[in-house]
Write an enzyme that holds these catalytic residues in place. Structure first.
Site, mmCIF file in Angstrom:
data_model
loop_
_atom_site.group_PDB
_atom_site.id
_atom_site.type_symbol
_atom_site.label_atom_id
_atom_site.label_comp_id
_atom_site.label_asym_id
_atom_site.label_seq_id
_atom_site.Cartn_x
_atom_site.Cartn_y
_atom_site.Cartn_z
ATOM 1 N N LYS A 121 0.833 -1.207 0.000
ATOM 2 C CA LYS A 121 0.000 0.000 0.000
ATOM 3 C C LYS A 121 0.865 1.252 0.000
ATOM 4 O O LYS A 121 0.666 2.163 -0.822
ATOM 5 C CB LYS A 121 -0.930 0.012 1.206
ATOM 6 C CG LYS A 121 -1.871 1.216 1.239
ATOM 7 C CD LYS A 121 -2.470 1.434 2.609
ATOM 8 C CE LYS A 121 -1.452 2.032 3.554
ATOM 9 N NZ LYS A 121 -2.014 2.404 4.874
ATOM 10 N N ASP A 139 -6.190 1.254 0.808
ATOM 11 C CA ASP A 139 -6.246 1.327 2.266
ATOM 12 C C ASP A 139 -7.664 0.973 2.705
ATOM 13 O O ASP A 139 -8.482 0.508 1.905
ATOM 14 C CB ASP A 139 -5.827 2.715 2.758
ATOM 15 C CG ASP A 139 -6.812 3.804 2.369
ATOM 16 O OD1 ASP A 139 -7.781 3.521 1.619
ATOM 17 O OD2 ASP A 139 -6.626 4.952 2.810
#
Length: 224
Positions: A121, A139
């Site tokens: 991420k 996220d």
């Protein structure tokens, strides 16, 4: 409504209304952003922005950060979630940048993930924001919004699965923007506990809205 139609409506709305979305993390270069993103895990951007000025004044470059111990970093970030672990990550991050990357933040997702505290991420955030690459950082906000609207299928149970489905349906040149569109929508409108459907401009193609309010017409002007 078919998934492709939902993506079409999403892109049309945001390109018209938010053509240049930006991260809410404060930074002036790639090094400052990667420090901020590492700190932002399970923490608000607002809190991170309160902490980074003093931290970056003390450690303004990778070379400075490379000399720091976790114990020296901790006081600057003690109000951040998981400060002990993040202090260790930042100390290792500085050393790794200096020793392996000539003090430069790498520009590939693969190399970025070699840095302490940087998962997929975070790597996607840096690749997207700094290097404008078609990298989709998933996220909790992006995951939630994608599933609710119907951009990702119910059987997409992991961030990587959602990422793959988004990447298949968003044009490459719009992926860096779409990352911010979905995050900001999840942060301010499609919130976790009670989504603000009465304020949302996306209800006419949102799977969640259509299932919870099935008797209302499928109309973009509808509000609760």
């Amino acid at each position: 409504m078919r998934k492709q139609e939902r993506f079409k409506h999403l892109i049309e709305y945001f390109t018209s209304n938010f053509p240049e979305p930006k991260t809410e993390l404060a930074y002036t270069n790639a090094y400052e952003l990667i420090v901020a993103v590492v700190l932002s895990a399970q923490c608000t951007d607002k809190r991170v922005n309160m902490v980074t000025p003093a931290l970056l004044e003390q450690y303004p470059t990778p070379e400075h950060l490379a000399t720091a111990t976790p114990e020296e970093i901790f006081p600057f970030i003690k109000s951040i979630s998981y400060p002990n672990n993040k202090a260790k990550h930042l100390a290792g991050l500085g050393k790794k940048l200096v020793e392996d990357f000539n003090s430069e933040v790498p520009d590939t997702v693969e190399d970025l993930q070699k840095l302490p505290g940087v998962g997929r991420k975070t790597a996607n955030v840096i690749a997207s924001v700094i290097y404008n690459q078609p990298a989709m950082a998933v996220d909790t906000h992006v995951f939630r919004v994608s599933k609710r609207i119907g951009l990702a299928t119910k059987n997409a149970h992991t961030a990587r699965e959602v990422e793959n489905q988004l990447m298949k349906n968003i044009p490459e040149d719009l992926v860096p923007k779409a990352h911010h569109w979905l995050i900001l929508h999840g942060r301010y409108i499609c919130v976790a506990r009670r989504p603000k459907c009465e304020e949302c401009p996306l209800t006419f193609f949102c799977d969640f809205y259509q299932k919870h309010y099935p008797n209302l017409p499928d109309d973009p002007e509808n509000k609760l």
